[in-house]
Design a protein around this motif. Sequence first.
Motif, PDB file in Angstrom:
ATOM      1  N   LEU A   1       0.815  -1.212   0.000  1.00 18.65           N
ATOM      2  CA  LEU A   1       0.000   0.000   0.000  1.00 18.65           C
ATOM      3  C   LEU A   1       0.856   1.271   0.000  1.00 18.65           C
ATOM      4  O   LEU A   1       0.499   2.267  -0.631  1.00 18.65           O
ATOM      5  N   ALA A   2       1.973   1.234   0.709  1.00 23.68           N
ATOM      6  CA  ALA A   2       2.821   2.428   0.830  1.00 23.68           C
ATOM      7  C   ALA A   2       4.057   2.345  -0.066  1.00 23.68           C
ATOM      8  O   ALA A   2       5.035   3.057   0.156  1.00 23.68           O
ATOM      9  N   GLY A   3       3.991   1.505  -1.099  1.00 22.15           N
ATOM     10  CA  GLY A   3       5.170   1.217  -1.905  1.00 22.15           C
ATOM     11  C   GLY A   3       5.829   2.421  -2.537  1.00 22.15           C
ATOM     12  O   GLY A   3       7.056   2.574  -2.476  1.00 22.15           O
ATOM     13  N   ARG A   4       5.047   3.303  -3.156  1.00 23.36           N
ATOM     14  CA  ARG A   4       5.640   4.450  -3.851  1.00 23.36           C
ATOM     15  C   ARG A   4       6.367   5.373  -2.875  1.00 23.36           C
ATOM     16  O   ARG A   4       7.452   5.882  -3.168  1.00 23.36           O
ATOM     17  N   GLN A   5       5.754   5.602  -1.717  1.00 19.40           N
ATOM     18  CA  GLN A   5       6.386   6.462  -0.716  1.00 19.40           C
ATOM     19  C   GLN A   5       7.686   5.835  -0.203  1.00 19.40           C
ATOM     20  O   GLN A   5       8.704   6.524  -0.026  1.00 19.40           O
ATOM     21  N   LEU A   6       7.670   4.531   0.019  1.00 24.06           N
ATOM     22  CA  LEU A   6       8.867   3.850   0.513  1.00 24.06           C
ATOM     23  C   LEU A   6       9.991   3.852  -0.516  1.00 24.06           C
ATOM     24  O   LEU A   6      11.167   4.010  -0.175  1.00 24.06           O
ATOM     25  N   LEU A   7       9.634   3.701  -1.776  1.00 27.96           N
ATOM     26  CA  LEU A   7      10.653   3.666  -2.829  1.00 27.96           C
ATOM     27  C   LEU A   7      11.352   5.016  -2.999  1.00 27.96           C
ATOM     28  O   LEU A   7      12.467   5.072  -3.524  1.00 27.96           O
ATOM     29  N   HIS A   8      10.704   6.093  -2.554  1.00 28.27           N
ATOM     30  CA  HIS A   8      11.345   7.412  -2.632  1.00 28.27           C
ATOM     31  C   HIS A   8      12.583   7.501  -1.743  1.00 28.27           C
ATOM     32  O   HIS A   8      13.422   8.386  -1.933  1.00 28.27           O
ATOM     33  N   PHE A   9      12.691   6.610  -0.752  1.00 31.06           N
ATOM     34  CA  PHE A   9      13.894   6.593   0.077  1.00 31.06           C
ATOM     35  C   PHE A   9      15.116   6.149  -0.723  1.00 31.06           C
ATOM     36  O   PHE A   9      16.247   6.483  -0.384  1.00 31.06           O
ATOM     37  N   TYR A  10      14.869   5.396  -1.790  1.00 30.74           N
ATOM     38  CA  TYR A  10      15.959   4.817  -2.567  1.00 30.74           C
ATOM     39  C   TYR A  10      16.336   5.650  -3.785  1.00 30.74           C
ATOM     40  O   TYR A  10      17.480   5.615  -4.223  1.00 30.74           O
ATOM     41  N   SER A  11      15.391   6.350  -4.339  1.00 29.27           N
ATOM     42  CA  SER A  11      15.672   7.117  -5.559  1.00 29.27           C
ATOM     43  C   SER A  11      14.647   8.233  -5.718  1.00 29.27           C
ATOM     44  O   SER A  11      13.487   8.100  -5.307  1.00 29.27           O
ATOM     45  N   SER A  12      15.077   9.325  -6.333  1.00 27.99           N
ATOM     46  CA  SER A  12      14.161  10.420  -6.657  1.00 27.99           C
ATOM     47  C   SER A  12      13.737  10.368  -8.122  1.00 27.99           C
ATOM     48  O   SER A  12      12.947  11.187  -8.574  1.00 27.99           O
ATOM     49  N   ASP A  13      14.234   9.382  -8.848  1.00 31.58           N
ATOM     50  CA  ASP A  13      13.911   9.206 -10.269  1.00 31.58           C
ATOM     51  C   ASP A  13      12.545   8.525 -10.379  1.00 31.58           C
ATOM     52  O   ASP A  13      12.372   7.375  -9.973  1.00 31.58           O
ATOM     53  N   GLU A  14      11.553   9.243 -10.940  1.00 34.00           N
ATOM     54  CA  GLU A  14      10.198   8.710 -11.009  1.00 34.00           C
ATOM     55  C   GLU A  14      10.115   7.449 -11.862  1.00 34.00           C
ATOM     56  O   GLU A  14       9.276   6.575 -11.620  1.00 34.00           O
ATOM     57  N   ALA A  15      10.962   7.346 -12.877  1.00 30.09           N
ATOM     58  CA  ALA A  15      10.962   6.148 -13.714  1.00 30.09           C
ATOM     59  C   ALA A  15      11.428   4.932 -12.915  1.00 30.09           C
ATOM     60  O   ALA A  15      10.879   3.826 -13.052  1.00 30.09           O
ATOM     61  N   VAL A  16      12.433   5.133 -12.061  1.00 32.29           N
ATOM     62  CA  VAL A  16      12.927   4.050 -11.210  1.00 32.29           C
ATOM     63  C   VAL A  16      11.853   3.643 -10.203  1.00 32.29           C
ATOM     64  O   VAL A  16      11.618   2.452  -9.954  1.00 32.29           O
TER      65      VAL A  16
END
Length: 457
Positions: A340-355
Amino acid sequence: MTQTRADRSADLTSGPMLQKIILFSIPLAASSILQLLFNAADVVVVGRFSGSTALAAVGSNGSLINLLVNLFVGLSLGANVVAARCFGAKDEHGIQDTVHTAVTLGLTSGVLLAVVGFFAARSLLELMSCPEDVIDLSSLYLKIYFIGMPMNMLYNFSSALLRAVGDTKRPLYCLAAAGIINVVLNLVFVIGFSMSVAGVALATIISETVSACLVTAMLVREKGALHLDLHKLGFHAGTLKQILLIGLPAGLQSTVFSLSNVVIQSAINSFGSTVVAGSSASSNLEGFVYTAMNAFAQAAVTFTSQNMGARKYHNLDRVMRNCLLCAVVTGILLGGGAALAGRQLLHFYSSDEAVIAAGYERLWIICGTYLLCGIMDTLASSLRGLGYSVLPMVVSLIGSCLLRLVWIATIFQLNRTPFMLYISYPISWVLTASVHLICLLVVRRKLQKKGQNLQAA
């Protein structure tokens, strides 16, 4: 029998099982999560300060590292089972033989991994079709990482011995200290000295050395059966055979999973560095959910082994049910939350929206169904604790490795998308867990008859 210390060792054969399983598993899960933080710190720091190419270089190595390491981690599980059985049976001499054999085996396997990993790194990455813009950095990371493998294995084997007697807290303390060191060194090497992937690899092996030395020193200071005398290091043939009989199939099972993951990683690599970076970030997040569930699978091994050693067969059903319950609840809460919170969590790893988009495509499939993996692992661990280590290996070989290879060779070729790769995971978990359950029911029926015969005698 002289115990190590009453407040550190634990009798896992009596009392409220669910409470003991939870108390045993929480420090174990926390320890595994701290180990993951080594990787997470690597991935986050290079992703933020060295770019997506460095992120892909560090993250894409996970499946290859697991392929080479998991066989020997399985051997540490064999040491855990043998030591736990001896502890349950109050066999002090058996524990002593297991301690010295296990530590020797850990050091030996670590040296072997260091040599193989260092010299074969680039060739293995080429076999995996590692992207050209990533392979130089990936190879550098792997070579440095594998130099630290003797300490990595020493920690795994030493902590497995402590777990066998119910002590999961002290390995956690060792990893906590090492984790702080790892984060600080990551920042110093990457930001301060601009060392990129070499910096995070160096920070990881230094911190792993600290944790290995601390946990091994604890064994040296033990006063009872778990005492490690460095002058007595060596192999005891009978004990080594027992460890190998249980540990080799367990390690091969893990290697089988890793092999299929390497094949999948090779297919992911074909989509380019953006998808590789997204998959790497997602995989790192998934690891936190997996290790939390897997703590209960490891509890199933130790609890089952101690009860087998004590011949308390009537406890085995309670152990399995409670471990399954805990794994499923953990998978629902953490896996569902991560999806459910995947997109927010992935922002910790990269700021690249494609990634981030590439990572989320994987994350919601894997984490949303991760409880199936928890069930599969717990059932397999129960079988290993009962002494049937070859059976789950064979089932996993067919249900996971073979299925995924066939999937990639057939269905994936009809629709070459990341989704078609990721969906093979939950499908293989369902099939493998179902067969594990059938095997476990058959084995438990045999043990119930054995228990009745012992009572009659």
